[in-house]
Design a protein around this motif. Structure first.
Motif, PDB file in Angstrom:
ATOM      1  N   PRO A   1      -1.013  -5.019   3.592  1.00  0.00           N
ATOM      2  CA  PRO A   1      -1.795  -4.215   2.652  1.00  0.00           C
ATOM      3  C   PRO A   1      -0.871  -3.543   1.641  1.00  0.00           C
ATOM      4  CG  PRO A   1      -1.529  -3.022   4.704  1.00  0.00           C
ATOM      5  CD  PRO A   1      -0.851  -4.362   4.877  1.00  0.00           C
TER       6      PRO A   1
ATOM      7  N   GLU B   1      -1.120  -0.906  -1.876  1.00  0.00           N
ATOM      8  CA  GLU B   1      -1.907  -0.107  -2.808  1.00  0.00           C
ATOM      9  C   GLU B   1      -1.365  -0.335  -4.223  1.00  0.00           C
ATOM     10  OE1 GLU B   1      -3.913   4.047  -1.977  1.00  0.00           O
ATOM     11  OE2 GLU B   1      -1.828   4.309  -2.601  1.00  0.00           O
TER      12      GLU B   1
ATOM     13  N   ILE C   1      -6.075   0.957  -5.621  1.00  0.00           N
ATOM     14  CA  ILE C   1      -6.867   0.041  -4.803  1.00  0.00           C
ATOM     15  C   ILE C   1      -5.920  -0.632  -3.814  1.00  0.00           C
ATOM     16  CG2 ILE C   1      -8.292  -2.048  -4.795  1.00  0.00           C
ATOM     17  CD1 ILE C   1      -9.175  -1.323  -7.618  1.00  0.00           C
ATOM     18  N   THR C   2      -6.325  -0.698  -2.545  1.00  0.00           N
ATOM     19  CA  THR C   2      -5.527  -1.381  -1.536  1.00  0.00           C
ATOM     20  C   THR C   2      -5.971  -2.836  -1.449  1.00  0.00           C
ATOM     21  OG1 THR C   2      -5.208   0.655  -0.279  1.00  0.00           O
ATOM     22  CG2 THR C   2      -4.810  -1.418   0.890  1.00  0.00           C
ATOM     23  N   PHE C   3      -5.038  -3.731  -1.725  1.00  0.00           N
ATOM     24  CA  PHE C   3      -5.274  -5.173  -1.635  1.00  0.00           C
ATOM     25  C   PHE C   3      -4.602  -5.712  -0.379  1.00  0.00           C
ATOM     26  CE2 PHE C   3      -5.632  -4.422  -6.181  1.00  0.00           C
ATOM     27  CZ  PHE C   3      -6.687  -5.238  -6.551  1.00  0.00           C
ATOM     28  N   THR C   4      -5.107  -6.819   0.126  1.00  0.00           N
ATOM     29  CA  THR C   4      -4.409  -7.581   1.154  1.00  0.00           C
ATOM     30  C   THR C   4      -3.589  -8.628   0.415  1.00  0.00           C
ATOM     31  OG1 THR C   4      -6.140  -7.241   2.785  1.00  0.00           O
ATOM     32  CG2 THR C   4      -4.632  -9.101   3.154  1.00  0.00           C
TER      33      THR C   4
ATOM     34  N   SER D   1      -6.241 -10.035  -2.310  1.00  0.00           N
ATOM     35  CA  SER D   1      -7.666 -10.053  -2.002  1.00  0.00           C
ATOM     36  C   SER D   1      -8.180  -8.683  -1.587  1.00  0.00           C
ATOM     37  CB  SER D   1      -7.957 -11.088  -0.913  1.00  0.00           C
ATOM     38  OG  SER D   1      -7.314 -10.740   0.289  1.00  0.00           O
ATOM     39  N   LYS D   2      -9.484  -8.545  -1.711  1.00  0.00           N
ATOM     40  CA  LYS D   2     -10.205  -7.339  -1.314  1.00  0.00           C
ATOM     41  C   LYS D   2     -11.529  -7.823  -0.727  1.00  0.00           C
ATOM     42  CE  LYS D   2     -10.672  -2.790  -1.479  1.00  0.00           C
ATOM     43  NZ  LYS D   2      -9.824  -1.933  -0.693  1.00  0.00           N
TER      44      LYS D   2
END
Length: 178
Positions: A127, A129, A137-140, A160-161
């Motif tokens: 993860p 940010e 926004i926290t993305f993978t 991705s989210k």
């Protein structure tokens, strides 16, 4: 009732497709063999781009990496320069667990990251940010590195989210010291 059944089937199909994918171990017999400690020790430079969900290039960047490896610990000091003049820095610390497994940390990454390398491929998911339009926004991040025959390393990262890929990062690394 029929509408609910269709929605349920669509959801199940969506979840199954999201679970399908390549496993880094599928590359175990591929050459040339990548060891990130060997590759990143010293000075490395990368050039690349960030694309949005439609494929449109949003940013271009270069990255200078200073790497050191001591006592099974790889430290990567990454300095980013974006085409709009913005700069950033990330310092990764990876601890070698065994021939194929690493645990990594960075100050802007939540928790420890498990990473694996097999054959010519290195993979990690974590993860991160990121500021987008003034909000965090926290993305993978699904990060894949592929060592090429000429010694260059291609890095593709899907952002991705909620299981949807909203952006991709592509980088090409090259050793700048011998």
């Amino acid at each position: 009732m029929v509408r609910s059944l269709r929605l349920g089937l669509f959801t199940l199909l969506f979840l199954l497709v999201g679970c399908a994918g390549v496993d880094v171990e599928d590359y175990a017999d591929s050459e040339p063999r990548l060891d990130i400690a060997e590759y990143f020790t010293g000075t490395t430079r990368a050039w690349g781009m960030v694309q949005d969900y439609s494929g449109e290039v949003q940013r271009r960047l270069s990255v200078d990496v200073q790497g050191s490896y001591e006592n099974d610990t790889l430290t990567l000091d990454e300095s980013f320069v974006f085409s709009d003049g913005e700069t950033d820095r990330r310092v990764w610390t990876f601890k070698r667990i065994d021939e194929h497994h690493w645990t990594g940390t960075a100050s802007d990454v939540e928790g420890p990251v498990e990473a694996r390398q097999y054959g010519h491929v290195f993979h990690m998911r974590y993860p991160l940010e990121i500021e987008v339009s003034g909000r965090m926004i926290t993305f993978t991040m699904d990060d894949w590195m592929y060592l090429q025959q000429d010694g260059r390393l291609i890095n593709r990262t899907a952002m991705s989210k909620f299981g949807l890929t909203l952006g991709e990062i592509t980088l090409a690394f090259e050793k700048t010291d011998s």
